[in-house]
Structures are given as structure tokens and as C-alpha cells.
Design an enzyme around this catalytic site. Structure first.
Site, PDB file in Angstrom:
ATOM      1  N   HIS A 155      53.774 -20.399 -33.289  1.00 46.12           N
ATOM      2  CA  HIS A 155      53.215 -19.725 -34.575  1.00 46.12           C
ATOM      3  C   HIS A 155      54.476 -19.451 -35.276  1.00 46.12           C
ATOM      4  CE1 HIS A 155      49.127 -19.391 -32.989  1.00 46.12           C
ATOM      5  NE2 HIS A 155      48.745 -19.161 -34.098  1.00 46.12           N
ATOM      6  N   HIS A 206      52.683 -11.826 -28.491  1.00 44.21           N
ATOM      7  CA  HIS A 206      54.055 -11.917 -28.112  1.00 44.21           C
ATOM      8  C   HIS A 206      55.070 -10.703 -28.403  1.00 44.21           C
ATOM      9  CE1 HIS A 206      54.045 -16.604 -28.307  1.00 44.21           C
ATOM     10  NE2 HIS A 206      53.194 -16.528 -29.202  1.00 44.21           N
TER      11      HIS A 206
END
Length: 548
Positions: A155, A206
Site C-alpha cells: 500500500h 504494518h
């Protein structure tokens, strides 16, 4: 084959690939040796060198998440994460070619494809897990993202590369913009990249390590295209067919030599899809240049579409999307039907696609109907549900506990490592370590009312719908919250309870579906067709219909 027989065949294949303790002795029993046995020695040592960073930052990430959580931020970051997905970019990129901006389309699609491939390559290479949950809570609108490894963040790579390229284009057009417009547009690009990046950390998907390396990769890809992209595009279209053929062969080698993951990670599927898009664009852009006979080797002059008439522009967009979906609806089932016997034939000559988690054609008769097998471009029947979810941005899932096999193995490895540290530490340090570890595994209640979902249901990790009146934690997840910290003096009953709990944990995970070797070639052909349609097929249709 009857429907019942086909279902039984698929069920048998699923049992074969599921992490069943009876078949796989490391499921819940040999967590510390799983990666040592599955990875080449150099990859295993690389993973062992990197993983302390992931484990070190987890408690700090959990503390940050608990201090920042709010209903608004949960919904905002879960919703805006969609703007960094492959689906968002795949829906946006063809419009660049259909609306007369091929240079922008070429740049973005190549940066995106390289970002997906390189980040997926690194993920499968080092097999680093996402930050551990618990103590983190994961907030997402996608059920498939957590099945991938965590390092680096795709992303972030996508968002940073796109944002920096737009900033570069704004800089080139600075003289045509007012200083206020230029500043606001640049600020918008930076806010987009920062929002996606921080959102991945806030949502527990993350760590800082993942997004920093993802951002560096995105910036590198932007520099690479700015420095050499136009040179590559001119090289590709300014000669005969051998140049796009070289590009296709090189991309084929990239597909073949993608590293094997230690767990069933879907990164490879996304990489194959985007490499297929680049194959189609390489062929289509060369063909576009050859047919148009434009004096200069430039694509811009070959897309003379006007956007003055809104109706014609809308007709191009709608018509182009319909053609792409029709192509996939016809090509995909056709290829899945004819490829298995073809692969069985070439297998006799030693030509095959050996992938650890893909069933070989010799082991099945036909590919059953596949549902939700594509993370890049949704099926046409799924679009209404997607639009509905975009219309209700507060609909997102909050989950606690392992969501993938990699998550579960990381939990077991952490537990075993804490026990080992506790045995070797002095008594006072052991007591302190035990107390801190228990605290780290007990995430406090969210700092807001759990009715934040406005009474809407959220999707649990197994795809079922659960009430939003409270945060759902399964029995296995509760066991995860209070793991034993030392096995010194453990009774055989305690060890048996541990093994039982571990097996329950693996059995509660979402089982990855059976994947077939025919899907690899199918994805390449289907997405190569989508790339070709975007740059050549649909523009030819527009010109024939007078939609220019």
C-alpha cells in the site's frame, strides 16, 4: 464428473493443502524450525536477521494504537486504505489512455506493477510476519490483505510512487499554475501518501519498518521512471516486433523465478496479474505506434481523444470497462477448461510450473468454478456490494488474534522464545519478564464505545457476519491472550493442553483455497488481454464507433 464427485474431489484437495496436524507435524509443534526447514539457508538467516526489528517494535505500535484510537480514525483509515489498493489503481489507470493521457497511464501502470512485483518478491523472499495481534488490533475492510506477509508495505509503495510522480508532473507544469494552486495540489499529494502510510500503522496491518521500506521503494520507482521511463517507452515502440517480444520473455522469466514462500501467501498471484498487464501494454503500445505511423516514436500523438463532450467521454469509459469485463468473463473459464489437458501433455516433456502451493495438472482432472479468486479486479457480480461498502465507510472489521498461518507461527515462535528467555534469566529478571509479557498479551478495552459501528455488522475473519455490539474474540484468541511463559516443570497435561490449543488455533484460521497451476497462465493471458485492451483494443473500438 458429477457435481457431487467434483465437490468431493475439491474437498480432498483442500484436506491435502490444509495445515492438518496429522499430515504436517510442525503445525503447533515445531514453530521455531518451520522456516529453517522450508527456506534455503541464506534466506532463513536473512529472515532471522530481520525479524527482531518486527518483534521489537510491536509493543510500541500497540501502545501508539491504544493512545490514538477513535471511531472517526478507525473509519477514516480503514476506508482510505482502499485508495492504495491494486483494485483502485486498476480501475483508474485505463482512463488515462481513454481520455488522452497515455504518458501518465504508462508511468503509473509500470510503477504500480513494479511496486507490486518487487514488494511481493521481497515478502515471499524473507517471509516476515505482520506485527503480532494481540497486542495489536487489526482494522481493515479487506479480508485477504492479512493473509500476506508484512514486509514491505505494498500500500505504501503504491501510494508514495503515485504521489511523488504527480508532484513531479506538477513541478513540470508549475508555470501554468498559480502559486496557490500549485501549493495546494502538492500538499494534497503529500497528504494522500502520508495518510495511506500512517493508516497502515494505525490499523495494525504494518509496522514502522514495513512502511519506511515501502516508502523508500516507492520513491525509488518514481525516480527510476522519471530517469529512464521515457527512454524505455521510446525503445519499445521505435523498432520491429522483436522489442516487445523481448519484454514479454523477460517478464515471463520474472514470473517463473519468483521465490517460493514458506507459507501459503497470495503475493505471487498479484505479481503474476500485474506482470500480465505489462505484457499486454508492451504489445499494445508497440502495435498502436506501428499502426498509427506517427512520425515520432511517441504514444501521446496517437491518442487524440477529446474530453470536451462529457457524454462521449463517459461512453468511452463505460464502453471500455464493459469490454474488459466481457473479455475476462469469456477468456477465464475458457482457459481454465483447455489448459489442464495441455499442461498434462507438456508435463510429459518436463515442462511445468512447479509451485509449492499450486496443484499440478496431473493431480486433478478439471478446475472447478472459482469464486473470489482475484484480488486485483473484482467480478462484475461483486461490484454492487463494493459500491455499497464504499457508501458506508464505517463498515469495517476489528479483529484480534492470528489471521493467517504466518501469524500463528509467529505467535508460537514468540511464545517459545519467551519461555527460553525465562529459563535462562535470573529469578528477578524472569519474574519481571513474565509480568511484562502477560501485560503485552492483554490488550486493554478500546478507548471508545464498541457501538461505533452504528449497529452495522462487521465481517469476521472466517467470512461470517457478527454483531458489532462487542469486539469478538474467539476461544482460541482468549487462549492467545494468556500463554504460558515457561515450560520449566510443565506437566505432560500442560504440554498436551498447549498442543491442543495450538491445533485449535490452526484449525480456526481461514483455510486458503486450492490453487491450480492452470491459474498462473490464465492470469497472465487474461491480464495481458486487459492491458492490450486498455492501450489498443478499446481505443480502436472508440475510433470505429466515432467516440473520439
Amino acid at each position: 464428473m458429477s457435481s457431487a464427485a467434483r465437490d468431493e474431489d475439491v474437498a480432498a484437495q483442500l484436506r491435502k493443502f490444509s495445515p492438518s496436524p496429522s499430515r504436517d507435524p510442525d503445525a503447533g509443534l515445531r514453530a521455531l524450525t518451520h522456516y529453517e526447514r522450508r527456506l534455503p539457508r541464506w534466506r532463513y538467516h536473512l529472515r532471522q536477521w530481520l525479524i527482531p526489528m518486527v518483534r521489537w517494535e510491536t509493543p510500541y505500535l500497540a501502545k501508539m494504537q491504544r493512545s490514538c484510537r477513535s471511531p472517526f480514525l478507525d473509519s477514516y483509515f480503514a476506508f482510505t486504505a482502499n485508495l492504495g489498493t491494486h483494485t483502485f489503481f486498476m480501475a483508474f489507470l485505463p482512463l488515462c489512455f481513454w481520455c488522452g493521457y497515455p504518458d501518465l497511464g504508462l508511468a503509473l501502470v509500470h510503477m504500480l506493477a513494479l511496486g507490486v512485483y518487487i514488494s511481493g518478491y521481497v515478502k515471499d523472499l524473507v517471509c516476515l510476519p505482520r506485527p503480532l495481534s494481540p497486542p495489536l488490533q487489526r482494522i481493515t475492510m479487506s479480508g485477504s490483505t492479512a493473509l500476506e506477509y508484512g514486509f514491505p508495505s505494498t500500500h505504501t509503495t503504491n501510494a508514495v510512487s503515485a504521489a511523488l510522480y504527480f508532484v513531479f508532473q506538477l513541478y513540470l507544469s508549475k508555470d501554468d499554475l498559480s502559486s496557490t494552486s500549485y501549493t495546494l495540489l502538492c500538499l494534497g499529494c503529500y497528504c494522500y501518501a502520508v495518510s495511506i502510510t500512517l493508516g497502515r500503522v494505525y490499523c495494525g496491518m504494518h509496522g514502522i519498518f514495513d512502511v519506511v521500506i515501502g516508502a523508500v521503494l516507492g520513491a525509488f520507482l518514481t525516480w527510476l521512471w522519471v530517469a529512464y521511463g521515457s527512454i524505455y517507452a521510446m525503445w519499445l515502440v521505435s523498432s520491429d516486433w522483436t522489442r516487445p517480444a523481448i519484454a514479454v520473455v523477460a517478464l515471463g522469466f520474472a514470473v517463473r523465478f519468483h521465490p517460493e514462500p514458506a507459507d501459503n501467501c497470495p503475493c505471487y498471484d498479484d505479481s503474476v496479474s500485474f506482470l500480465g498487464v505489462i505484457m499486454g501494454i508492451a504489445i499494445g503500445s508497440w502495435q498502436r505506434r506501428a499502426i498509427s505511423c506517427v512520425p515520432k516514436p511517441s504514444l501521446t500523438a496517437t491518442y487524440d481523444f477529446s474530453n470536451e463532450d462529457i457524454i462521449i467521454s463517459a461512453a468511452r469509459v463505460v464502453g471500455g470497462i464493459v469490454v474488459i469485463f466481457l473479455w475476462r468473463a469469456v477468456a477465464k473459464p475458457t482457459l481454465l477448461k483447455i489448459l489442464p489437458p495441455t499442461l498434462r501433455f507438456v508435463d510429459d516433456y518436463g515442462l511445468m510450473i512447479p509451485r509449492r502451493y499450486f496443484l499440478q495438472a496431473r493431480d486433478y482432472k478439471q478446475v472447478p468454478q472459482l469464486r473470489r479468486d482475484d484480488n486485483i479486479l473484482p467480478a462484475a457480480t461483486d461490484i454492487p456490494a463494493m459500491l455499497s461498502s464504499f457508501g458506508t465507510p464505517r463498515r469495517r472489521r476489528v479483529s484480534v488474534g492470528p489471521q493467517s498461518e504466518a501469524d500463528a507461527r509467529e505467535y508460537l515462535a514468540n511464545r517459545d522464545q519467551r519461555r527460553k528467555d525465562a529459563r535462562s534469566a535470573p529469578e528477578t529478571v524472569r519474574h519481571r519478564t513474565s509480568r511484562l509479557s502477560v501485560a503485552a498479551e492483554h490488550p486493554p478495552s478500546p478507548p471508545y464505545d464498541s457501538s461505533m459501528d452504528d449497529g452495522q455488522s462487521r465481517v469476521a475473519s472466517n467470512g461470517s457476519s457478527t454483531s458489532s455490539s462487542s469486539l469478538r474474540v474467539s476461544t482460541v484468541d482468549r487462549n492467545l491472550l494468556t500463554p504460558p511463559l515457561s515450560d520449566a516443570g510443565m506437566s505432560s497435561d500442560s504440554r498436551s493442553d498447549d498442543e491442543k490449543s495450538d491445533r485449535e488455533m490452526f484449525s480456526a484460521l481461514e483455510k486458503p483455497r486450492v490453487r491450480y497451476d492452470a491459474e498462473v497462465i490464465t492470469k497472465l493471458v487474461v491480464y495481458a488481454g486487459i492491458g492490450w485492451l486498455a492501450v489498443e483494443g478499446d481505443p480502436l473500438l472508440f475510433e470505429w464507433l466515432g467516440l473520439t
